[in-house]
Design a protein around this motif. Structure first.
Motif, PDB file in Angstrom:
ATOM      1  N   ALA A   1      30.946  47.160  44.068  1.00  8.21           N
ATOM      2  CA  ALA A   1      31.065  45.725  43.795  1.00  8.21           C
ATOM      3  C   ALA A   1      31.318  45.468  42.309  1.00  8.21           C
ATOM      4  O   ALA A   1      32.124  44.604  41.939  1.00  8.21           O
ATOM      5  CB  ALA A   1      29.803  44.998  44.248  1.00  8.21           C
ATOM      6  N   ALA A   2      30.638  46.220  41.461  1.00  7.39           N
ATOM      7  CA  ALA A   2      30.810  46.039  40.018  1.00  7.39           C
ATOM      8  C   ALA A   2      32.232  46.390  39.585  1.00  7.39           C
ATOM      9  O   ALA A   2      32.808  45.730  38.710  1.00  7.39           O
ATOM     10  CB  ALA A   2      29.804  46.899  39.263  1.00  7.39           C
ATOM     11  N   ILE A   3      32.805  47.398  40.199  1.00  7.34           N
ATOM     12  CA  ILE A   3      34.181  47.785  39.876  1.00  7.34           C
ATOM     13  C   ILE A   3      35.150  46.706  40.348  1.00  7.34           C
ATOM     14  O   ILE A   3      36.045  46.285  39.602  1.00  7.34           O
ATOM     15  CB  ILE A   3      34.529  49.143  40.516  1.00  7.34           C
ATOM     16  N   LEU A   4      34.972  46.250  41.598  1.00  7.65           N
ATOM     17  CA  LEU A   4      35.877  45.245  42.153  1.00  7.65           C
ATOM     18  C   LEU A   4      35.847  43.955  41.339  1.00  7.65           C
ATOM     19  O   LEU A   4      36.870  43.298  41.174  1.00  7.65           O
ATOM     20  CB  LEU A   4      35.504  44.960  43.609  1.00  7.65           C
ATOM     21  N   GLU A   5      34.676  43.588  40.846  1.00  5.55           N
ATOM     22  CA  GLU A   5      34.560  42.370  40.035  1.00  5.55           C
ATOM     23  C   GLU A   5      35.369  42.455  38.751  1.00  5.55           C
ATOM     24  O   GLU A   5      35.762  41.425  38.200  1.00  5.55           O
ATOM     25  CB  GLU A   5      33.093  42.123  39.676  1.00  5.55           C
ATOM     26  N   ARG A   6      35.627  43.661  38.296  1.00 11.71           N
ATOM     27  CA  ARG A   6      36.296  43.858  37.014  1.00 11.71           C
ATOM     28  C   ARG A   6      37.762  44.249  37.158  1.00 11.71           C
ATOM     29  O   ARG A   6      38.412  44.561  36.166  1.00 11.71           O
ATOM     30  CB  ARG A   6      35.523  44.904  36.196  1.00 11.71           C
ATOM     31  N   ILE A   7      38.272  44.227  38.370  1.00 14.13           N
ATOM     32  CA  ILE A   7      39.699  44.505  38.570  1.00 14.13           C
ATOM     33  C   ILE A   7      40.482  43.223  38.322  1.00 14.13           C
ATOM     34  O   ILE A   7      40.261  42.211  38.993  1.00 14.13           O
ATOM     35  CB  ILE A   7      39.968  45.024  39.997  1.00 14.13           C
TER      36      ILE A   7
ATOM     37  N   THR B   1      41.211  28.785  46.926  1.00 11.15           N
ATOM     38  CA  THR B   1      40.062  29.696  46.897  1.00 11.15           C
ATOM     39  C   THR B   1      40.015  30.543  48.159  1.00 11.15           C
ATOM     40  O   THR B   1      39.749  31.757  48.110  1.00 11.15           O
ATOM     41  CB  THR B   1      38.760  28.899  46.737  1.00 11.15           C
ATOM     42  N   ARG B   2      40.279  29.924  49.298  1.00 13.34           N
ATOM     43  CA  ARG B   2      40.267  30.671  50.561  1.00 13.34           C
ATOM     44  C   ARG B   2      41.387  31.702  50.606  1.00 13.34           C
ATOM     45  O   ARG B   2      41.179  32.849  51.035  1.00 13.34           O
ATOM     46  CB  ARG B   2      40.391  29.705  51.737  1.00 13.34           C
ATOM     47  N   LEU B   3      42.588  31.321  50.154  1.00 13.88           N
ATOM     48  CA  LEU B   3      43.720  32.240  50.188  1.00 13.88           C
ATOM     49  C   LEU B   3      43.505  33.439  49.256  1.00 13.88           C
ATOM     50  O   LEU B   3      43.838  34.579  49.605  1.00 13.88           O
ATOM     51  CB  LEU B   3      45.003  31.498  49.800  1.00 13.88           C
TER      52      LEU B   3
ATOM     53  N   ARG C   1      42.129  39.140  48.310  1.00 11.38           N
ATOM     54  CA  ARG C   1      41.270  40.157  47.702  1.00 11.38           C
ATOM     55  C   ARG C   1      40.592  41.016  48.754  1.00 11.38           C
ATOM     56  O   ARG C   1      40.385  42.214  48.548  1.00 11.38           O
ATOM     57  CB  ARG C   1      40.250  39.489  46.788  1.00 11.38           C
ATOM     58  N   ALA C   2      40.247  40.404  49.882  1.00 16.31           N
ATOM     59  CA  ALA C   2      39.656  41.194  50.970  1.00 16.31           C
ATOM     60  C   ALA C   2      40.647  42.229  51.482  1.00 16.31           C
ATOM     61  O   ALA C   2      40.260  43.322  51.911  1.00 16.31           O
ATOM     62  CB  ALA C   2      39.219  40.272  52.104  1.00 16.31           C
ATOM     63  N   ALA C   3      41.930  41.884  51.419  1.00 14.81           N
ATOM     64  CA  ALA C   3      42.986  42.809  51.837  1.00 14.81           C
ATOM     65  C   ALA C   3      43.471  43.673  50.678  1.00 14.81           C
ATOM     66  O   ALA C   3      44.434  44.423  50.832  1.00 14.81           O
ATOM     67  CB  ALA C   3      44.157  42.029  52.425  1.00 14.81           C
ATOM     68  N   GLN C   4      42.795  43.555  49.512  1.00 21.43           N
ATOM     69  CA  GLN C   4      43.133  44.313  48.303  1.00 21.43           C
ATOM     70  C   GLN C   4      44.582  44.080  47.880  1.00 21.43           C
ATOM     71  O   GLN C   4      45.290  44.995  47.472  1.00 21.43           O
ATOM     72  CB  GLN C   4      42.869  45.805  48.514  1.00 21.43           C
ATOM     73  N   GLN C   5      44.998  42.832  47.945  1.00 27.79           N
ATOM     74  CA  GLN C   5      46.354  42.460  47.545  1.00 27.79           C
ATOM     75  C   GLN C   5      46.337  41.888  46.135  1.00 27.79           C
ATOM     76  O   GLN C   5      45.671  40.872  45.881  1.00 27.79           O
ATOM     77  CB  GLN C   5      46.935  41.426  48.508  1.00 27.79           C
ATOM     78  N   THR C   6      47.051  42.526  45.241  1.00 35.85           N
ATOM     79  CA  THR C   6      47.181  41.975  43.902  1.00 35.85           C
ATOM     80  C   THR C   6      48.188  40.821  43.922  1.00 35.85           C
ATOM     81  O   THR C   6      48.978  40.685  44.861  1.00 35.85           O
ATOM     82  CB  THR C   6      47.659  43.050  42.914  1.00 35.85           C
ATOM     83  N   ALA C   7      48.144  40.001  42.906  1.00 35.32           N
ATOM     84  CA  ALA C   7      49.003  38.818  42.863  1.00 35.32           C
ATOM     85  C   ALA C   7      50.462  39.218  42.644  1.00 35.32           C
ATOM     86  O   ALA C   7      50.766  40.120  41.856  1.00 35.32           O
ATOM     87  CB  ALA C   7      48.558  37.888  41.739  1.00 35.32           C
TER      88      ALA C   7
END
Length: 224
Positions: A63-69, A127-129, A134-140
């Motif tokens: 979780a800490a890593i994901l927060e910082r991506i 926010t929902r999108l 992010r749940a699908a690990q999709q970058t912008a």
């Protein structure tokens, strides 16, 4: 998706980062974490782990890593500010898919003049999108919405390239849009004269000279 070599590199980074902050991470646990992180590019993960080494104490968690991506998704308020530029049809906008889709939901309220209601409607959808992405690990991924004002277009697109949101190949055709100024004076042509505009290039002037010869008149250039 990370290559096998990159995944091995990430295992080493995870184990090393844990050690730096005073934690212990077994290789087998690191491999599980890699499976959850493999959809992100390695440079993003390296920057996130660097932030973990600076900021965390005692425990390295997924979780800490994901927060910082830094996945490129603007904050909701930043996205709203970007979307509001699209209210002016003259403006060229570079925005994410989520910003575009949330704006389409808020646009009827904007067009009705109810900006106060449009903003929370936009923020809720955006926010929902982004949460789903992010749940699908999709970058912008950024897209271009061209505005009618071509004079302001170049600056917006070049700024997006400089920020790494777009690559030059994506904007080149729009930066090269031709001028709306004609290469010749159409009124003079009706009067039997061929007059090149100041913006005409050498090839165009040569073609105009051929046209003047066919018409039996001397080609002229208008003063700038």
């Amino acid at each position: 998706m990370l290559t096998d070599v990159e995944q091995e590199r990430l295992v080493d980074l995870l184990v090393g980062t844990a050690e730096v902050i005073g934690d212990q991470l077994r290789t087998s646990a690191a491999v599980f974490m890699v499976a959850d992180l493999a959809a992100y590019p390695l440079p993003l993960l390296e920057r996130a782990l660097s932030a973990c080494r600076r900021e965390l104490k005692g425990k390295l968690s997924l979780a800490a890593i994901l927060e910082r991506i830094d996945d490129g998704h603007p904050s909701p308020n930043e996205a709203w500010a970007i979307a509001m530029r699209a209210a002016d049809e003259r403006s060229t906008v570079v925005w994410t898919e989520q910003t575009r889709d949330a704006w389409s939901k808020a646009l009827p309220l904007v067009e009705a003049g109810d900006i106060i209601a449009a903003r929370p409607a936009f923020l809720e959808v955006y926010t929902r999108l982004v949460k789903d992405a992010r749940a699908a690990q999709q970058t912008a991924t950024h897209q271009i919405s061209l505005g009618a004002d071509s004079s302001a277009r170049d600056g917006v697109l070049q700024q997006a390239v400089a920020a790494g949101q777009l690559v030059h190949e994506q904007v080149a055709e729009f930066l090269a849009l031709p001028s709306t100024t004609p290469a010749f004076n159409p009124v003079a042509l009706l009067a039997g004269r061929v007059e090149a505009s100041p913006e005409a290039d050498a090839r165009t002037r040569a073609r105009l000279a051929e046209l003047a010869e066919l018409l039996g008149c001397d080609p002229k250039e208008q003063a700038a």
